[in-house]
Scaffold this active site. Structure first.
Site, PDB file in Angstrom:
ATOM      1  N   GLY A  57      44.370  41.943  41.905  1.00 14.02           N
ATOM      2  CA  GLY A  57      45.070  42.757  42.910  1.00 14.02           C
ATOM      3  C   GLY A  57      45.883  43.775  42.147  1.00 14.02           C
ATOM      4  N   GLU A  58      47.153  43.861  42.447  1.00 14.71           N
ATOM      5  CA  GLU A  58      48.038  44.775  41.717  1.00 14.71           C
ATOM      6  C   GLU A  58      49.222  43.955  41.216  1.00 14.71           C
ATOM      7  OE1 GLU A  58      47.027  47.921  41.031  1.00 14.71           O
ATOM      8  OE2 GLU A  58      48.678  47.631  39.636  1.00 14.71           O
ATOM      9  N   CYS A  89      42.276  39.137  36.106  1.00 13.18           N
ATOM     10  CA  CYS A  89      42.699  40.529  36.146  1.00 13.18           C
ATOM     11  C   CYS A  89      44.217  40.648  36.342  1.00 13.18           C
ATOM     12  CB  CYS A  89      41.888  41.289  37.198  1.00 13.18           C
ATOM     13  SG  CYS A  89      41.887  43.068  36.886  1.00 13.18           S
ATOM     14  N   ARG A 124      47.941  46.463  30.594  1.00 15.51           N
ATOM     15  CA  ARG A 124      47.439  46.783  31.939  1.00 15.51           C
ATOM     16  C   ARG A 124      46.587  48.050  31.898  1.00 15.51           C
ATOM     17  NH1 ARG A 124      51.146  48.606  35.319  1.00 15.51           N
ATOM     18  NH2 ARG A 124      49.929  48.113  37.161  1.00 15.51           N
ATOM     19  N   HIS A 198      36.436  39.598  37.061  1.00 13.41           N
ATOM     20  CA  HIS A 198      36.490  38.939  38.370  1.00 13.41           C
ATOM     21  C   HIS A 198      35.250  38.069  38.620  1.00 13.41           C
ATOM     22  CE1 HIS A 198      39.843  41.390  40.023  1.00 13.41           C
ATOM     23  NE2 HIS A 198      39.345  42.341  39.244  1.00 13.41           N
ATOM     24  N   GLU A 200      35.013  35.744  40.587  1.00 19.75           N
ATOM     25  CA  GLU A 200      34.988  35.398  42.027  1.00 19.75           C
ATOM     26  C   GLU A 200      34.175  36.406  42.835  1.00 19.75           C
ATOM     27  OE1 GLU A 200      37.508  36.646  40.387  1.00 19.75           O
ATOM     28  OE2 GLU A 200      38.493  38.185  41.601  1.00 19.75           O
TER      29      GLU A 200
END
Ligand code: GLN
Length: 219
Positions: A57-58, A89, A124, A198, A200
Site C-alpha cells: 500500500g503506502e 512492499c 522506499r 507482491h 499475493e
C-alpha cells in the site's frame, strides 16, 4: 497469552493489518495456504494471532493510520516479543530498522515510523519513480523453482545485519532498471519475512505465503 500457544498440528491464526492497501489478496492467499486469516483493525484483534502480515500500500499512510487507530504500540510490542511477521512492499518498509527516503509523499502524511523488527535498511521507491511497476523471475531460497515477482513502486534492501538471511535478489537482467541488478528484494530474520514484491497478486501460486505459514507453525 493465546498468541504464544503452540500451533503445531492446527491451522495458525494469521492477522492481516487492514488499515489500507492489499488486504483482501493476502487474506485469500493465507486461507489457501493452510492458515486461518483475519483482518486486524483494532488492538484487541491482535490478541489471538500467531502471526501477522503487513500488506503493500503506502507506508506513509499506513504509518499514520497505525498511530490514529492506536495499533502502533500494541503491534510493536507483539513484534518485539517475537510475533512472526511478513511484510510485502510497504509492509517491508514498516518492518525495517531504518527507512531511507521515508516520505512524506503526499504532504499530509508524516514520514514512516518503522517497527524495527528487521535489522535492515530499506529504500522506499528504490527502483526509480519513472518505473511504476515491473515483473521479474527470481530464485527464492526456501521455495522450489523460480518465483514470478510483481514490483509496484517497490523498495529494496540496502543493508542487512548479520542475523538477516537474504532470500532473493534481482538477477543481472531481471528488471531493466539501471542499478537494480543484485539488489536484495527478500529477507528473513528468524520468523520475520519481507519481500519488496507482491506474491499475493499472483493467483495460483501461494509458495511464499506457504513458506510464511510454515515459519509460523515452526514456532
Ligand atoms: N511505494 C510504497 C511505499 O513506500 C510501497 C508500494 C507498494 O506497497 N506497492 O510505501
Amino acid at each position: 497469552m493465546p498468541g504464544c500457544d503452540s500451533t503445531s498440528g492446527a491451522s495458525p491464526v494469521i492477522g492481516v493489518l487492514a488499515l489500507q492497501g492489499g488486504v483482501a489478496e493476502h487474506l485469500a492467499a493465507l486461507d489457501r495456504s493452510g492458515a486461518v486469516a483475519k483482518p486486524i483493525r483494532r488492538p484487541e484483534e491482535l490478541d489471538d494471532v500467531h502471526g501477522v502480515v503487513l500488506p503493500g500500500g503506502e507506508s506513509t499512510t499506513m504509518s499514520r493510520l497505525l498511530h490514529s487507530f492506536e495499533l502502533f504500540d500494541p503491534l510493536r510490542e507483539r513484534l518485539a516479543a517475537g510475533l512472526p511477521a511478513y511484510g510485502s512492499c510497504a509492509g517491508m518498509v514498516l518492518l525495517a530498522g531504518e527507512v531511507l527516503d521515508p516520505g512524506a509523499d503526499s504532504g499530509k502524511d508524516p514520514a514512516v515510523t518503522p517497527f524495527g523488527a528487521l535489522d535492515v535498511a530499506v529504500r522506499r521507491n528504490a527502483f526509480g519513480r519513472q518505473v511504476d511497476s515491473f515483473e521479474a523471475e527470481l530464485a527464492f531460497t526456501g521455495v522450489d523453482g523460480p518465483v514470478h515477482a510483481v514490483f509496484i513502486r517497490a523498495p529494496w534492501v540496502e543493508r542487512v545485519g548479520r542475523a538477516v538471511d537474504v532470500l532473493a535478489e534481482i538477477t543481472p537482467h531481471g528488471s531493466g532498471v539501471a542499478g537494480a541488478a543484485g539488489r536484495i528484494v527478500a529477507v528473513q530474520q528468524g520468523r520475520v519475512l519481507a519481500t519488496s514484491f507482491h506474491p499475493e497478486l499472483v493467483r495460483g501460486d501461494e509458495r511464499v505465503h506457504r513458506h510464511f505459514v510454515q515459519t509460523v507453525r515452526a514456532g
